[in-house]
Design a protein around this motif. Structure first.
Motif: not given
Length: 599
Positions: A375-377, A467-472, A535-539
């Protein structure tokens, strides 16, 4: 400030058979424009309804266009223009349309974020001529690279996404029309191609092909297929002066990229003629020396033509005839029964040029040590070719880089390579601010770059995972990521790979910190991919990862063409820091326009 819409030159044209030529002739000029030859051309749609021709005039910083559209129907209107990534929304369009009284209008306009079209108060597309004959509409017009209008797309030498739309009927006006509801599409080109002279091919040029041997493509998403074969028997040294892709019909979406590697072995050493998956454990160990790149192609690339002073050497005394063709097949629907014979065609001559050319890889290693949170622009990954590597890998006179092919997988949005000498940033090697993974050309550079021993090259990719919910993570799969610049240069040297990743010790310390301080379920026993996925990718955690990549030491690949690293210390080395950044060039806009644009 709200996101400004990018302009679309909406050329809206209403065609009707009665009385059209009389009004149109008021804008028609002589045969001079009609007979002009254009250097570049492209179809805009799959059916060839729209064709765009253009020339670049660097002296006036403008582009001359000719648009041809063929309509079998008597009443249609259309538009063509530009947007950042090929959306009809927030686009720059020109309107050539016909009102109910039969009068024609050519107008500069733009669409908002929802695709509604508006006439621009500043008209920057300049119509030179127009004509209709046998349902073919021809429009000749021009525009400056940068019009200083916030609604207009700024032309640059990266990828340009050309958008078009087609509508039917007789509009009373075009303002407020929702173009997102009309038939529309896009194509990609490099609009501002370098102003280089055409290269004359030697009169003895001949060709040979290296193609896959009817490969039964596995019904999995990602396959790297290896095929070993022999080159034609060349007793004397030759130069490759051009190469191009041979993509099997209907497999344009299947073949993602290809590379041909020379097997650097003794001329008497036999290399097994392997054909199979590159990741297979049973592949022959004798393929390890097949690492020197002869040709590289990726989706969207056109033919690579070498400058007249350089060519890729093949053949001659002591030259092993074995090569390995690697093809990345992207089969997201996991189709079964696909048989492929794609490959590369090489144009060679025995008239040797002044320099042997080579290809070098810059950027990030293919490793899951690097990752992009979900979810990173935009999230930046950077790979380094550090000065210690060029010091040992380049000759005292340096090398000249004359072409570049930027490469990512699906999340890449912007790519650039910076050139640094003793902390001072020199002009960029290459940049594409509207990069598309579906259009990865090998591009000749307008100004070849001289890279000296001790220089550093920094390749950065801005990736979007909104548009991705999981880490790449980084890696070879199409859903993993890469950040690479394949540079073409001369004279050829043994340095083949100059790439980096975050130092292993620094990454382990990051995962340990996340467990201790952020209560994340990372583990020393887990792989980087497993730890990133836990990891939960919080800000805050995204910010911590950015900080790691921006400041941590590096693990370097400073590799020779046979795959061996150069002697030296390559783990935990400091990254390159730019002490004197390159000054950004000012836009050619009046001061009041610049203030308005920045407000």
């Amino acid at each position: 400030m709200a996101k400004r819409p990018v302009s679309v030159i909406v050329i809206a044209l209403l065609l009707h058979e009665i009385g059209i030529s009389a009004h149109l002739s008021k804008r028609k000029r002589g045969e001079r424009e009609e007979n002009k030859e254009y250097r570049y051309r492209t179809p805009l749609d799959p059916d060839g309804v729209f064709w765009l021709f253009w020339d670049v005039d660097y002296a006036t910083s403008s582009v001359d266009f000719r648009l041809r559209a063929h309509f079998p129907k008597s009443e249609s209107w259309f538009g063509v223009g530009f947007s950042d990534y090929g959306d009809i929304e927030s686009a720059d369009l020109a309107v050539f349309w016909t009102d109910p009284d039969g009068w024609h209008h050519f107008q500069d306009g733009w669409t908002d974020k929802d695709g509604y079209f508006y006439i621009d108060t500043q008209q920057d597309y300049k119509l030179a001529s127009s004509a209709i004959s046998d349902h073919v509409t021809t429009l000749t017009f021009s525009r400056k690279f940068d019009t200083c209008d916030d609604h207009d797309y700024v032309f640059d030498n990266g990828t340009s996404h050309i958008v078009y739309f087609l509508a039917h009927g007789r509009p009373g006006g075009v303002t407020g029309t929702c173009l997102a509801r009309e038939e529309h599409g896009l194509t990609r080109v490099q609009l501002l191609k370098p102003d280089l002279p055409d290269v004359t091919m030697p009169d003895d040029v001949w060709t040979f092909d290296v193609t896959a041997p009817k490969v039964h493509v596995p019904s999995v998403e990602t396959t790297y297929w290896w095929y070993v074969t022999r080159l034609p028997n060349l007793l004397n040294k030759h130069h490759v002066v051009k190469y191009e892709a041979l993509i099997q019909k209907d497999h344009e979406g299947l073949v993602h990229h290809m590379e041909l590697f020379h097997c650097q072995t003794d001329v008497h050493t036999h290399v097994p003629l392997y054909s199979g998956p590159g990741q297979a454990e049973q592949k022959p160990p004798e393929l390890a020396p097949c690492k020197q790149v002869i040709g590289a192609w990726a989706m969207g690339a056109t033919a690579m033509v070498y400058p007249e002073e350089a060519g890729v050497p093949i053949g001659g005394e002591g030259y092993s005839p074995y090569v390995l063709l690697e093809i990345h097949y992207n089969n997201p629907k996991r189709k079964a029964g696909l048989v492929d014979s794609s490959g590369l065609r090489f144009h060679v001559t025995k008239q040797l040029r002044a320099h042997d050319a080579g290809i070098m890889e810059l950027g990030l290693e293919y490793t899951d040590k690097m990752a992009i949170p979900p979810r990173q622009p935009l999230f930046t990954l950077t790979g380094y070719c550090i000065h210690q590597c060029t010091e040992v890998g380049l000759p005292p006179s340096g090398i000249t880089i004359f072409a570049s092919q930027l490469h990512t997988h699906l999340t890449g949005k912007r790519v650039r390579t910076r050139h640094v000498r003793y902390g001072v940033e020199l002009p960029e090697l290459n940049r594409d601010d509207h990069y598309s993974p579906h259009y990865q050309e090998i591009r000749r550079l307008q100004y070849p770059a001289k890279v000296m021993p001790g220089d550093a090259l920094i390749t950065s990719c801005d990736d979007s995972t909104k548009n991705r919910d999981h880490v790449t993570t980084g890696g070879l799969s199409i859903h993993q990521e890469m950040c690479v610049n394949y540079v073409h240069y001369y004279p050829r040297v043994e340095l083949e790979v100059c790439k980096s990743s975050v130092a292993t010790a620094a990454l382990k310390a990051f995962f340990s910190f996340m467990k201790t301080m952020e209560d994340q379920p990372t583990s020393r026993r887990s792989t980087p991919t497993e730890n990133y996925e836990s990891i939960a990718w919080s800000p805050l955690n995204v910010h911590l990862l950015k900080s790691l990549y921006e400041g941590a030491a590096l693990s370097m690949q400073c590799n020779q063409s046979d795959g061996r690293r150069y002697p030296g210390h390559w783990e935990g080395v400091p990254m390159t820091h730019v002490q004197v950044p390159l000054q950004k060039s000012e836009r050619p806009c009046p001061a009041e326009t610049r203030q308005k644009s920045s407000s």
